[in-house]
Design a protein around this motif. Structure first.
Motif, PDB file in Angstrom:
ATOM      1  N   LEU A 486      -5.870 -25.976   8.807  1.00  0.00           N
ATOM      2  CA  LEU A 486      -6.988 -26.446   9.195  1.00  0.00           C
ATOM      3  C   LEU A 486      -7.427 -24.296   8.905  1.00  0.00           C
ATOM      4  O   LEU A 486      -8.411 -24.609   7.841  1.00  0.00           O
ATOM      5  N   PRO A 487      -6.922 -23.302   9.418  1.00  0.00           N
ATOM      6  CA  PRO A 487      -7.227 -21.955   9.224  1.00  0.00           C
ATOM      7  C   PRO A 487      -7.550 -22.049   7.774  1.00  0.00           C
ATOM      8  O   PRO A 487      -8.216 -21.454   7.096  1.00  0.00           O
ATOM      9  N   HIS A 488      -6.194 -22.125   6.575  1.00  0.00           N
ATOM     10  CA  HIS A 488      -6.106 -21.685   5.349  1.00  0.00           C
ATOM     11  C   HIS A 488      -6.840 -23.128   4.370  1.00  0.00           C
ATOM     12  O   HIS A 488      -7.952 -22.420   3.578  1.00  0.00           O
ATOM     13  N   ASN A 489      -7.733 -24.183   5.106  1.00  0.00           N
ATOM     14  CA  ASN A 489      -8.327 -24.925   3.980  1.00  0.00           C
ATOM     15  C   ASN A 489      -9.406 -24.517   4.579  1.00  0.00           C
ATOM     16  O   ASN A 489     -10.482 -24.642   3.502  1.00  0.00           O
ATOM     17  N   LEU A 490     -10.280 -24.238   5.928  1.00  0.00           N
ATOM     18  CA  LEU A 490     -10.741 -23.077   6.137  1.00  0.00           C
ATOM     19  C   LEU A 490     -11.564 -22.463   4.827  1.00  0.00           C
ATOM     20  O   LEU A 490     -12.627 -21.691   4.389  1.00  0.00           O
ATOM     21  N   ASP A 491     -10.365 -20.861   4.974  1.00  0.00           N
ATOM     22  CA  ASP A 491     -10.642 -19.884   4.810  1.00  0.00           C
ATOM     23  C   ASP A 491     -11.126 -20.455   2.963  1.00  0.00           C
ATOM     24  O   ASP A 491     -11.931 -19.860   2.332  1.00  0.00           O
ATOM     25  N   VAL A 492     -10.539 -21.397   2.722  1.00  0.00           N
ATOM     26  CA  VAL A 492     -10.711 -21.750   1.121  1.00  0.00           C
ATOM     27  C   VAL A 492     -12.125 -21.562   0.737  1.00  0.00           C
ATOM     28  O   VAL A 492     -11.924 -21.359  -0.491  1.00  0.00           O
ATOM     29  N   LEU A 493     -12.794 -23.074   1.435  1.00  0.00           N
ATOM     30  CA  LEU A 493     -13.462 -23.788   1.222  1.00  0.00           C
ATOM     31  C   LEU A 493     -14.896 -22.537   1.877  1.00  0.00           C
ATOM     32  O   LEU A 493     -15.613 -22.565   0.891  1.00  0.00           O
ATOM     33  N   LEU A 494     -14.430 -21.496   2.475  1.00  0.00           N
ATOM     34  CA  LEU A 494     -15.370 -20.459   2.627  1.00  0.00           C
ATOM     35  C   LEU A 494     -15.585 -19.991   1.418  1.00  0.00           C
ATOM     36  O   LEU A 494     -17.000 -19.250   1.105  1.00  0.00           O
ATOM     37  N   ARG A 495     -14.658 -19.292   1.077  1.00  0.00           N
ATOM     38  CA  ARG A 495     -14.228 -18.757  -0.343  1.00  0.00           C
ATOM     39  C   ARG A 495     -15.265 -19.691  -2.084  1.00  0.00           C
ATOM     40  O   ARG A 495     -15.365 -18.435  -2.216  1.00  0.00           O
ATOM     41  N   ARG A 496     -14.615 -21.025  -1.656  1.00  0.00           N
ATOM     42  CA  ARG A 496     -15.264 -21.012  -2.131  1.00  0.00           C
ATOM     43  C   ARG A 496     -17.022 -21.111  -2.282  1.00  0.00           C
ATOM     44  O   ARG A 496     -17.738 -21.363  -3.528  1.00  0.00           O
ATOM     45  N   HIS A 497     -17.729 -21.078  -1.902  1.00  0.00           N
ATOM     46  CA  HIS A 497     -18.753 -21.264  -0.900  1.00  0.00           C
ATOM     47  C   HIS A 497     -19.244 -19.338  -1.175  1.00  0.00           C
ATOM     48  O   HIS A 497     -20.959 -18.999  -1.042  1.00  0.00           O
ATOM     49  N   GLY A 498     -18.775 -18.399  -1.278  1.00  0.00           N
ATOM     50  CA  GLY A 498     -19.258 -17.453  -1.190  1.00  0.00           C
ATOM     51  C   GLY A 498     -19.536 -17.348   0.484  1.00  0.00           C
ATOM     52  O   GLY A 498     -20.802 -16.312   0.179  1.00  0.00           O
ATOM     53  N   LEU A 499     -19.149 -18.015   0.993  1.00  0.00           N
ATOM     54  CA  LEU A 499     -19.327 -17.377   2.780  1.00  0.00           C
ATOM     55  C   LEU A 499     -18.515 -16.590   3.243  1.00  0.00           C
ATOM     56  O   LEU A 499     -17.067 -16.514   2.842  1.00  0.00           O
ATOM     57  N   SER A 500     -18.174 -15.602   4.866  1.00  0.00           N
ATOM     58  CA  SER A 500     -17.495 -15.015   5.026  1.00  0.00           C
ATOM     59  C   SER A 500     -16.970 -16.435   6.156  1.00  0.00           C
ATOM     60  O   SER A 500     -18.117 -17.022   6.789  1.00  0.00           O
ATOM     61  N   GLY A 501     -16.403 -15.470   7.356  1.00  0.00           N
ATOM     62  CA  GLY A 501     -15.833 -16.237   8.741  1.00  0.00           C
ATOM     63  C   GLY A 501     -17.239 -16.031   9.594  1.00  0.00           C
ATOM     64  O   GLY A 501     -17.156 -16.911   9.950  1.00  0.00           O
ATOM     65  N   SER A 502     -18.088 -15.638   9.661  1.00  0.00           N
ATOM     66  CA  SER A 502     -18.776 -14.680  10.702  1.00  0.00           C
ATOM     67  C   SER A 502     -19.793 -16.332  10.660  1.00  0.00           C
ATOM     68  O   SER A 502     -20.636 -15.906  11.200  1.00  0.00           O
ATOM     69  N   ASP A 503     -20.089 -16.395   9.223  1.00  0.00           N
ATOM     70  CA  ASP A 503     -21.417 -17.476   8.802  1.00  0.00           C
ATOM     71  C   ASP A 503     -20.631 -18.435   9.370  1.00  0.00           C
ATOM     72  O   ASP A 503     -22.110 -19.224   9.351  1.00  0.00           O
ATOM     73  N   LEU A 504     -20.160 -18.551  10.036  1.00  0.00           N
ATOM     74  CA  LEU A 504     -19.598 -20.341  10.625  1.00  0.00           C
ATOM     75  C   LEU A 504     -19.067 -19.977  12.073  1.00  0.00           C
ATOM     76  O   LEU A 504     -18.633 -19.108  12.577  1.00  0.00           O
ATOM     77  N   VAL A 505     -19.908 -21.012  12.929  1.00  0.00           N
ATOM     78  CA  VAL A 505     -19.520 -20.816  14.575  1.00  0.00           C
ATOM     79  C   VAL A 505     -18.461 -22.916  14.611  1.00  0.00           C
ATOM     80  O   VAL A 505     -19.262 -23.670  13.805  1.00  0.00           O
ATOM     81  N   VAL A 506     -17.903 -22.789  15.273  1.00  0.00           N
ATOM     82  CA  VAL A 506     -17.207 -24.087  15.636  1.00  0.00           C
ATOM     83  C   VAL A 506     -16.994 -24.131  17.010  1.00  0.00           C
ATOM     84  O   VAL A 506     -17.001 -23.782  17.786  1.00  0.00           O
ATOM     85  N   GLU A 507     -17.462 -25.501  17.081  1.00  0.00           N
ATOM     86  CA  GLU A 507     -17.944 -26.021  18.714  1.00  0.00           C
ATOM     87  C   GLU A 507     -16.595 -26.239  19.156  1.00  0.00           C
ATOM     88  O   GLU A 507     -15.961 -27.665  18.679  1.00  0.00           O
ATOM     89  N   ILE A 508     -16.296 -26.497  20.511  1.00  0.00           N
ATOM     90  CA  ILE A 508     -14.761 -27.384  20.417  1.00  0.00           C
ATOM     91  C   ILE A 508     -15.832 -27.792  22.092  1.00  0.00           C
ATOM     92  O   ILE A 508     -16.168 -26.957  22.665  1.00  0.00           O
ATOM     93  N   THR A 509     -14.447 -28.612  22.085  1.00  0.00           N
ATOM     94  CA  THR A 509     -15.385 -29.545  23.315  1.00  0.00           C
ATOM     95  C   THR A 509     -14.043 -28.233  25.146  1.00  0.00           C
ATOM     96  O   THR A 509     -13.072 -28.208  24.607  1.00  0.00           O
ATOM     97  N   GLU A 510     -14.719 -28.652  26.189  1.00  0.00           N
ATOM     98  CA  GLU A 510     -13.941 -28.117  27.095  1.00  0.00           C
ATOM     99  C   GLU A 510     -12.549 -28.497  27.550  1.00  0.00           C
ATOM    100  O   GLU A 510     -11.470 -28.011  27.621  1.00  0.00           O
ATOM    101  N   GLY A 511     -12.743 -29.826  26.985  1.00  0.00           N
ATOM    102  CA  GLY A 511     -10.932 -30.523  26.900  1.00  0.00           C
ATOM    103  C   GLY A 511     -10.005 -29.515  26.279  1.00  0.00           C
ATOM    104  O   GLY A 511      -8.296 -29.920  26.432  1.00  0.00           O
TER     105      GLY A 511
END
Length: 638
Positions: A486-511
């Motif tokens: 997941l981290p690698h695939n997300l890094d590739v996706l962000l670079r493809r669209h010219g985005l940085s990591g801080s442009d994305l917020v990932v919401e997770i549940t308390e579980g």
């Protein structure tokens, strides 16, 4: 030909004529050779092997051996006993011994002083007792011996590994032991008896493997279905009802993952034993696979099935220790009834399975009966699942975006991307319906990947057109974090669209706080290293614990909407929202209040210091184009 006491003898005869001077035979010389031993072996072997080839039952084969031996040696009474896995003698054959005697010694343990047979099995060598009346080996069994039997010679039957699996005995009506013929008879018979016993053990083992679960010893699916169909036929003939109970353990996977598979296996064996203890002779218990068990109860109506289900749940809920840990096992039980819910076992099992899922969805640790309404819902769910697969495959879902607003100046903090699905016939399908469905049917991974791709594409498009959206928030399922890529695939996706990591917020549940999957924590930290912000969604409703929370690289907390909804009542809700805000301050986390719908709620949250809010008071989730218009109106209004 027979010997002096009437026993048969087999001889080979060779005759040579003596000729006179004219070449005419006048006399003959005959040579007789005793071939009794060879013939005994041949006759017995041919008859026994023929019986084995014809699949004659073991008891009949052993009876054949005894009768053939007694035909050859009428002065003996033969007996063959089996030694079971518990070291007890089991009568197989003794055609000329009284039935009362054979029944009396059946189940007797082997040991150092247990008559001739029990002692021979214990020692692993022949035992001769020429006087049963006085020999101490028979002290505990002498009273059982039929009148007229005075001696007993017993030899152990051993398998190919040398283990004693039975005994072959001769009883005599005189105080005596075996003669040469008896020795030959036993020598011939022992290996034939061993062959028959080993064949029977092999067949029993094959049957065990084919029809019984190796872990629990319960009937497997094949045997369960066959015996259940027979039970249904009997109930049909008698006009009786039958109940099928489908039992699934609650949270078994968590036990397996946290304590290990050996502990999970131990738990399954304990559960199997408890189910059998409750059902006893009332019905059949089987294991389908994993943590799924089935109970079939012939001559059982709905009321009786209810009583059995209650006893099962109560028995399973009694704490037991597994791998040094005290566990209370809860289960969900679905019940179907013959003939009202189905005419065959496959249908009854399927509908009991459906009812079990209803029980599980209703809070676990309970039972439910199948109904036609339930069947209808299941068919609708199946159709919905098929449509969802098509929608994910052809990417016909859409994303709506709901703004998160900074309270101090009204600017946008981020927008949350929310999946929406419009079904061609059913119209808009609520996320609360299709998201859990995606998780259950294994589509959540594909759905999450599509949401990430679409959200990043949209954010990049806004950036290129000068629309100021600081970040986009995306909800991911706990199972998504089990993917090490997941981290690698997300890094590739962000670079493809010219985005940085801080442009994305990932919401997770308390579980996620209790997710002990080995890759989860490492995946979360890898995302944080990319600069991706992690937000704890619905905080305060599940497993909130600071001892867990501090381990995760969280940058945001989202106050659950249920607390916001109760704010107007003050009191507890107000204290809880204040406590969550204080937790955020102490951990230096941004706290976002979601579900804000009223101005009064917003004012109270602002007074408590909440920096960001989200809800219908600002905007409903909107398609991308509608969100742009909403932002333009806000700019023009300011």
């Amino acid at each position: 030909m027979r010997d002096l006491i009437g026993r048969p003898l087999w001889c080979s005869v060779v005759a040579n004529p003596i000729l006179d001077a004219r070449g005419e035979p006048t006399h003959s010389v005959m040579l007789l050779t005793d071939i009794t031993h060879t013939k005994l072996h041949e006759v017995l072997q041919n008859k026994v092997l023929d019986a084995l080839v014809r699949e004659v039952p073991l008891v009949a084969v052993m009876d054949l051996v005894c009768r053939e031996v007694e035909r050859i040696a009428p002065e003996v009474k033969a007996s063959i006993l089996r030694v079971d896995v518990n070291g007890r003698l089991r009568t197989l054959a003794g055609p000329n011994l009284p039935d009362s005697y054979s029944q009396a010694i059946d189940g007797a343990p082997i040991g150092p002083r247990t008559g001739s047979c029990g002692t021979a099995a214990y020692r692993g060598e022949p035992v001769l007792v020429s006087d049963i009346a006085t020999d101490p080996l028979w002290d505990d069994y002498r009273h059982l011996v039929p009148a007229g039997l005075m001696a007993c010679w017993s030899s152990p039957i051993k398998n190919s590994e040398g283990r004693v699996i039975g005994t072959f005995a001769f009883y005599y009506e005189q105080n005596r032991g075996p003669d040469e013929l008896h020795l030959r008879l036993v020598d011939v018979s022992l290996h034939l008896c061993a062959l028959a016993l080993e064949r029977d053990e092999a067949r029993a083992h094959i049957r065990q493997l084919a029809f019984y679960d190796a872990l629990t010893g319960l009937p497997n699916r094949s045997l369960l279905m066959a015996e259940a169909e027979q039970a249904i036929s009997r109930c049909d003939a008698e006009g009786a009802e039958l109940a099928v109970l489908f039992i699934d353990l609650d949270r078994f996977k968590q036990i397996n993952d946290s304590l290990g598979h050996p502990a999970g296996d131990e738990l399954l064996r304990l559960v199997a034993a408890r189910l059998q203890a409750v059902v006893r002779e009332q019905g059949l218990v089987g294991r389908l696979s994993g943590d799924e068990f089935v109970v079939v109860l012939p001559n059982c109506d709905g009321l009786q099935a209810t009583q059995v289900a209650e006893r099962l749940l109560a028995r399973l809920a009694v704490a037991h220790r597994v791998a040094g840990v005290s566990l209370i096992t809860l289960a969900s039980v679905g019940i179907s009834l013959y003939p009202s819910n189905g005419q065959d076992m496959e249908t009854l099992l399927h509908r009991a399975d459906m009812a079990m899922y209803q029980a599980k969805n209703g809070g676990r640790g309970s039972f439910r009966f199948f109904s036609e309404e339930m069947n209808q819902r299941a068919q609708e769910r199946l159709a919905l699942e098929s449509s969802l697969r098509e929608a994910v495959r052809h990417q016909t879902l859409s994303l709506h975006y709901q703004p998160q607003v900074r309270l101090h100046d009204g600017s946008i903090h981020a927008v949350e991307a929310l999946a929406r699905w419009r079904h061609p016939q059913m119209g808009a399908v609520a996320p609360s319906r299709f998201i859990p469905l995606a998780e259950e049917c294994g589509l959540i991974g594909e759905l999450s990947q599509w949401v990430l791709r679409e959200a990043c594409r949209q954010l990049a498009d806004w950036r290129q057109r000068g629309i100021e959206i600081p970040a986009v928030a995306v909800n991911l399922s706990p199972s998504d974090f089990h993917d090490q890529d997941l981290p690698h695939n997300l890094d590739v996706l962000l670079r493809r669209h010219g985005l940085s990591g801080s442009d994305l917020v990932v919401e997770i549940t308390e579980g996620m706080l209790l997710d002990n999957h080995p890759t989860t924590l490492a995946t979360l930290h890898a995302l944080a290293e990319l600069g991706v912000r992690l937000s704890m969604d619905d905080f305060g409703t599940g497993y909130s614990s600071l001892s867990y929370l501090h381990r995760l690289p969280i940058s945001e907390l989202k106050l659950d909407r249920s607390f916001v909804a109760d704010l107007a009542g003050g009191g507890t809700a107000l204290a809880l929202t204040d406590a969550v805000m204080n937790i955020g301050r102490s951990l230096e986390l941004t706290v976002i209040a979601e579900g804000v719908e009223e101005t009064r709620q917003l004012e109270m949250l602002h007074q408590q210091g909440y920096p960001v809010a989200q809800g219908y008071l600002f905007s409903r989730p909107l398609p991308a184009a509608a969100l742009e218009e909403w932002m333009l109106r806000r700019v023009m209004a300011s």
